[in-house]
Scaffold this active site. Structure first.
Site, short mmCIF file in Angstrom:
data_model
loop_
_atom_site.label_atom_id
_atom_site.label_comp_id
_atom_site.label_asym_id
_atom_site.label_seq_id
_atom_site.Cartn_x
_atom_site.Cartn_y
_atom_site.Cartn_z
N HIS A 162 0.85 -1.44 0.18
CA HIS A 162 0.16 0.06 0.13
C HIS A 162 0.82 1.17 -0.02
CE1 HIS A 162 0.45 -0.32 4.66
NE2 HIS A 162 0.38 1.11 4.52
N ASP A 193 0.56 -7.64 1.17
CA ASP A 193 0.83 -6.35 1.65
C ASP A 193 2.42 -6.14 1.51
OD1 ASP A 193 0.59 -3.56 1.88
OD2 ASP A 193 -0.25 -3.65 3.79
N SER A 271 4.74 2.35 7.96
CA SER A 271 4.53 1.37 7.09
C SER A 271 5.76 0.90 6.21
CB SER A 271 3.39 1.55 6.05
OG SER A 271 2.12 1.93 6.77
#
Length: 581
Positions: A162, A193, A271
């Site tokens: 993402h 992911d 992230s």
């Protein structure tokens, strides 16, 4: 979504949600710098990632365990002191403490392990250009984001999928460097992911050692999350322990895979950053956090088994092929009467097959009402779990996810009180309404102002927002949750909207309604519909829609009006490029 800085505070989220961590900058707590790295005490609650965090948060004692101080000892206990400091007179009559001849604590050895690994952590800058699913012939305004990543062997970099979704340009910056290097995206694993990048400039790889991977940690093992979260430009470190290991829902990929829950703060920008154990080995990738008004510091990490599956899949096939699934819906067999009725013996355990995907390879072998007793020699319990580690159990889907697309697995089933064994070829899951489009632009077809498109989860989210599961039409939601594809190329085609023109008077209010048939023939997918309309020689075009609605247009007038409508709305083509081939 670009995060802007606001004064004051926003209210907490009222519902519990698990979301992939945001990528943009916002305010967060910062602490002092020690030996080239920054240790943060993040005390901001992850109850709502959109909340601003005070620049000077108050220190609070955590629940359940004592907080470690910066010198490697626990508050409330005496630190281990190697030698006492010496006193000497100060010129104004006071005294000053001389530094001891040896370190006062053992934190230097830990720093020596962490700092080399931290040099492999990079900052990821990405420019995104998302498709406009509601107006599929154009894209949305581009925006920028920042996240984290880390260098692995083979001159490659790992980050979150993402973090580079719908990327236009990706750049990387090393710790302590002022140069941003252009990166190339090698593979994107939407389900897990994870994304893999590389940099062609050899200067980027100079003086940096790749991260080494460690084993799956145990409960209460210490973990350190490193990355570039909100609140500053330099590298940040947060620490905690492993709180839980189980099958988790991966928000970005809409799948369920093995995951770690930790209590280290994971904020926007973390992230893609690595999580290290106390030996400096990478044991996971930070990727999402829990947002709830009653939850604090609940973060989630992609563990090494999932990471290695992604890497080995890419190395084996030259591309990411995905995680296979069994393609069945099953029911627990915990009720004793149910087990007796299905012919199970007292020493037999398993789960009941309710439905089988028609597109799954095992659809011609397994049958509804079969009872799965074991998978690859591992017995399945009545609640669908299998032994994991000492004192732990986990859902048997974990065994399936360890396989690769195209692998074969041995399955034992109970059918009519007889035990049967099958070797099943595993494949990826084909949903009628896909959870993602793998970066491809949406498909569309326009005739006489009617905009036809195939329904996907991103399309539903574009039309009805994040709460599409509550606001979308019931018919579409029912198919999203329960319908199964009858063939590999089947799509759910809808009239997205009607671009108003004289030819479609009276049809203007048709929105997001499924197309069932064209001129009496069932619609299999969007390309099938486009081909039937373009090749139609009949006088009328008749579309049979959901709720017994009918649309009838004159063929010649409809095709002639289409050109004028496209020109009015500045649309370059009546169909997307993938339908032209």
């Amino acid at each position: 979504m670009v995060k802007t800085r606001k004064r004051g505070r926003e209210p907490n989220a009222s519902a519990s949600t698990t979301e992939a961590t945001d990528l943009e900058y916002a305010n967060a707590a910062e602490n002092a710098q020690n030996d080239g790295f920054i240790a943060e005490n993040n005390v901001a609650s992850t109850a709502a990632a959109e909340n601003d965090v005070d620049n000077h948060p108050r220190k609070r004692r955590g629940r359940g365990r004592q907080r470690k101080s910066g010198l490697g000892h626990t508050e409330g206990t005496e630190p281990h002191v190697a030698s006492s400091p010496e006193r000497r007179p100060y010129q104004n009559g006071g005294v000053v403490l001389e530094p001891p001849s040896q370190p006062v604590a053992n934190w230097e050895s830990a720093a020596a392990r962490v700092v080399p690994a931290m040099d492999a952590v990079v900052k990821v800058f990405c420019v995104h250009t998302e498709p406009n699913y509601s107006l599929p012939w154009q894209r949305k305004r581009q925006y920028s984001s920042s996240s984290s990543g880390f260098i692995i062997g083979g001159k490659r970099v790992l980050t979150n999928a993402h973090s580079v979704e719908h990327y236009t340009q990706v750049k990387l910056k090393k710790r302590g460097s002022d140069t941003k290097y252009l990166a190339t995206v090698l593979a994107i694993g939407t389900e897990c992911d994870i994304a893999m990048l590389t940099v062609e400039d050899d200067e980027f790889w100079e003086g940096v050692s790749p991260v080494d991977f460690g084993d799956l940690p145990a409960l209460q093992d210490a973990v350190t999350v490193v990355g570039y979260p909100i609140g500053g430009d330099t590298i940040s470190v947060t620490s905690g322990v492993v709180s839980r290991i189980e099958i988790l829902s991966y928000v970005h990929g809409s799948t369920e895979l093995l995951g770690l829950q930790i209590d280290a703060a994971i904020n926007s920008g973390n992230s893609g950053g690595p999580a290290f154990n106390d030996k400096g080995k990478c044991v996971g990738i930070a990727f999402q956090s829990l947002k709830h008004e009653d939850a604090e510091n609940i973060g989630y990490v992609i563990p090494t088994p999932v990471i290695m599956h992604f890497i080995q899949d890419y190395e084996k096939n030259g591309a990411y092929t995905g995680f296979p699934v069994l393609g069945i819906e099953w029911q627990k067999m915990e009720n004793p009467d149910l087990r007796l009725a299905m012919g199970m013996k007292s020493d037999q355990k398993g789960v009941l097959i309710r439905r089988i995907e028609p597109t799954a390879p095992e659809s011609h072998l397994l049958k509804p009402s079969d009872i799965i007793l074991s998978f690859d020699g591992v017995k399945v319990a009545n609640d669908g779990t299998v032994p994991f580690r000492h004192g732990e159990r986990i859902g048997f889907s974990y065994l399936v996810s360890q396989k690769y697309t195209g692998d074969t697995a041995s399955v034992k089933v109970l059918r009519d009180s007889k035990i049967l064994s099958y070797d099943i070829k595993l494949a990826t899951h084909k949903k009628l309404i896909p959870a993602h489009t793998s970066g491809k632009p949406p498909s569309y077809y326009i005739i006489a102002g009617f905009v036809f498109t195939a329904v996907t989860v991103p399309y539903l989210r574009s039309e009805y927002g994040k709460d599409y599961e509550f606001d979308a039409p019931v018919k579409l939601l029912d198919k999203h949750l329960h319908a199964m594809s009858q063939s590999a190329d089947e799509q759910l085609v809808v009239v997205s909207q009607v671009l108003v023109a004289d030819i479609n008077i009276g049809y203007e209010e048709i929105v997001n309604t499924q197309v069932l048939a064209f001129n009496g023939k069932p619609v299999k997918n969007l390309k099938n519909l486009a081909n039937m309309v373009d090749s139609c020689k009949d006088k009328y075009l008749r579309f049979d829609l959901e709720y017994q609605q009918i649309v009838v247009l004159q063929t010649k007038a409809a095709k002639a009006a289409t050109l004028d409508i496209l020109k009015t709305h500045c649309i370059s083509s009546a169909m997307s490029d993938d339908l032209k081939s």
